[in-house]
Design an enzyme around this catalytic site. Structure first.
Site, PDB file in Angstrom:
ATOM      1  N   HIS A 126      39.567  47.904  48.321  1.00 31.39           N
ATOM      2  CA  HIS A 126      39.553  46.543  47.778  1.00 31.39           C
ATOM      3  C   HIS A 126      38.224  46.282  47.051  1.00 31.39           C
ATOM      4  O   HIS A 126      38.215  45.750  45.931  1.00 31.39           O
ATOM      5  CB  HIS A 126      39.761  45.545  48.929  1.00 31.39           C
ATOM      6  CG  HIS A 126      39.522  44.116  48.566  1.00 31.39           C
ATOM      7  ND1 HIS A 126      40.554  43.246  48.267  1.00 31.39           N
ATOM      8  CD2 HIS A 126      38.382  43.391  48.448  1.00 31.39           C
ATOM      9  CE1 HIS A 126      40.050  42.053  47.977  1.00 31.39           C
ATOM     10  NE2 HIS A 126      38.733  42.107  48.088  1.00 31.39           N
ATOM     11  N   GLU A 127      37.130  46.676  47.694  1.00 32.96           N
ATOM     12  CA  GLU A 127      35.810  46.447  47.080  1.00 32.96           C
ATOM     13  C   GLU A 127      35.644  47.260  45.794  1.00 32.96           C
ATOM     14  O   GLU A 127      35.065  46.773  44.819  1.00 32.96           O
ATOM     15  CB  GLU A 127      34.689  46.794  48.078  1.00 32.96           C
ATOM     16  CG  GLU A 127      34.643  45.889  49.316  1.00 32.96           C
ATOM     17  CD  GLU A 127      34.442  44.420  48.968  1.00 32.96           C
ATOM     18  OE1 GLU A 127      33.757  44.124  47.977  1.00 32.96           O
ATOM     19  OE2 GLU A 127      34.985  43.556  49.677  1.00 32.96           O
ATOM     20  N   GLU A 158      40.853  38.334  43.757  1.00 35.86           N
ATOM     21  CA  GLU A 158      41.058  38.898  45.092  1.00 35.86           C
ATOM     22  C   GLU A 158      42.404  39.601  45.201  1.00 35.86           C
ATOM     23  O   GLU A 158      42.499  40.694  45.751  1.00 35.86           O
ATOM     24  CB  GLU A 158      40.960  37.805  46.165  1.00 35.86           C
ATOM     25  CG  GLU A 158      39.568  37.221  46.337  1.00 35.86           C
ATOM     26  CD  GLU A 158      38.506  38.246  46.708  1.00 35.86           C
ATOM     27  OE1 GLU A 158      38.827  39.411  47.012  1.00 35.86           O
ATOM     28  OE2 GLU A 158      37.329  37.876  46.680  1.00 35.86           O
ATOM     29  N   HIS A 213      37.089  45.499  42.925  1.00 38.73           N
ATOM     30  CA  HIS A 213      36.234  44.485  42.291  1.00 38.73           C
ATOM     31  C   HIS A 213      35.299  45.113  41.241  1.00 38.73           C
ATOM     32  O   HIS A 213      35.020  44.511  40.213  1.00 38.73           O
ATOM     33  CB  HIS A 213      35.386  43.760  43.344  1.00 38.73           C
ATOM     34  CG  HIS A 213      36.127  42.700  44.100  1.00 38.73           C
ATOM     35  ND1 HIS A 213      36.871  41.713  43.486  1.00 38.73           N
ATOM     36  CD2 HIS A 213      36.219  42.455  45.441  1.00 38.73           C
ATOM     37  CE1 HIS A 213      37.395  40.921  44.413  1.00 38.73           C
ATOM     38  NE2 HIS A 213      37.032  41.356  45.596  1.00 38.73           N
TER      39      HIS A 213
HETATM   40 ZN    ZN Z   1      37.366  40.637  47.592  1.00 39.59          ZN
END
Ligand code: ZN
Length: 259
Positions: free
Chosen positions: A130-131, A189, A134
Site C-alpha cells: 500500500h505504501e 488511499e 503511494h
Molecule cells: Zn495510505
C-alpha cells in the site's frame, strides 16, 4: 495533529520489545511562514528533500542494526522487492513503540517494529505494498510539496533554481514532522489499496492478508484513546470497509482460500 503520532499506545508498549517512541522535532509546525513561496519543485527535488528528511529521521530514531531480528525478518520478507515497478526502494526498521509504516518520495520505506509485532509477514507486505502504491502514484511527491509548505521553510531555502541543499537540521526536523503529518485523500488511499492488492496478487501472496491486516488495524484503532493507529488511518476509509473491498475483490478473483 502531531500529537497523535507521538501518542504511545499502552498495549503496544507492553507487547513491543522496543521502548522508544518515534521522534520528531519538538517544535510545532503548521504555521506557514511569512513569504513562503508555493513550493514548486520537480520529482527529483521532492526525492532529494525526502531523502534528507528521512536521513534526519534515521539519525534521530533507533534504527535496527543489520543483525537485529527485526532487520533479519524484514530482509527475508522484503529483500526481493527492492526494485518494485521500477522504483528503487530502501528500507529500515525503526525500533519504536508507535504502530506505523511509511514510504517517501525517494523510495525510502520505514517500518516500525511495533507494527511488525502485530502483523504476519504477508500482512506486512500488504501494508508495505500500500505504501509503495503511494510512491508509485506520486502521492508521496505531492505530499512532499505540501509538507515543504507546511514546514514553513523560509524563502532563503528555496532558491530560484529550486530547493536549496542547505536546509538546517532544525528545518529538516520540521520537514520530517510535516511529512509524518501528511494525509492522503480517500481516492489516493483506495488507489494505494488497489496497488497493494495487485502487489500481493502478482507475487502470489495471499491477498486475504490485506483484509486481515485492515481488520487488525481496525481492532487497534477502536480503543477510547486517540492512537497512532488512528493517525495512520485518519484519512483512510474505514478499515472494516477496506477489508470488505479486499474480500470482494478476492472472491471475484477466485483467491479466497477454502471457497
Ligand atoms: Zn495510505
Amino acid at each position: 495533529m502531531k500529537k497523535t503520532i507521538l501518542t504511545t499506545l499502552v498495549f503496544a508498549a507492553a507487547l513491543s520489545t522496543a521502548s522508544a517512541q518515534f521522534k520528531l522535532n519538538s517544535k510545532a509546525v503548521g504555521a506557514v511562514g511569512k513569504g513562503v513561496k508555493a513550493a514548486t519543485f520537480s520529482d527529483e527535488e521532492a526525492a532529494k528533500l525526502a531523502k534528507e528528511a528521512v536521513d534526519w529521521m534515521d539519525a534521530h530514531n533507533t534504527v535496527a542494526g543489520p543483525k537485529d531480528a527485526y532487520t533479519v525478518r524484514l530482509n527475508k520478507i522484503f529483500d526481493k522487492h527492492k526494485n518494485e515497478e521500477g522504483l528503487n526502494l530502501n528500507y529500515k526498521v525503526y525500533k519504536v513503540v508507535d504502530i506505523n509504516a511509511f514510504a517517501c518520495a525517494d523510495g525510502s520505506v520505514r517500518v516500525f517494529s511495533a507494527l511488525m509485532d502485530k502483523m504476519t509477514d504477508e500482512e506486512l507486505l500488504a501494508i508495505i505494498g500500500h505504501e509503495i502504491g503511494h510512491v508509485k502514484n506520486h502521492d508521496s511527491r505531492d505530499a512532499m510539496r505540501a509538507a515543504f509548505k507546511r514546514a514553513a521553510i523560509s524563502d532563503a531555502a528555496s532558491s530560484q533554481s529550486g530547493v536549496a541543499n542547505t536546509l538546517s537540521q532544525s528545518q529538516l526536523g520540521d520537514l520530517a514532522n510535516a511529512i509524518m503529518e501528511s494525509s492522503y485523500s480517500r481516492k489516493q488511499e483506495s488507489e494505494a489499496d488497489d496497488f497493494g492488492y495487485d502487489f500481493l496478487k502478482k507475487h502470489n501472496y495471499d491477498v486475504m492478508a490485506m483484509a486481515s491486516a485492515f481488520k487488525k488495524l481496525q481492532a487497534l484503532g477502536s480503543g477510547d484513546k486517540k492512537s497512532t493507529m488512528q493517525k495512520m488511518m485518519s484519512s483512510h476509509p474505514d478499515s472494516g470497509a477496506r477489508a470488505e473491498t479486499v474480500e470482494k475483490k478476492a472472491k471475484k478473483d477466485g483467491l479466497v482460500k477454502g471457497n
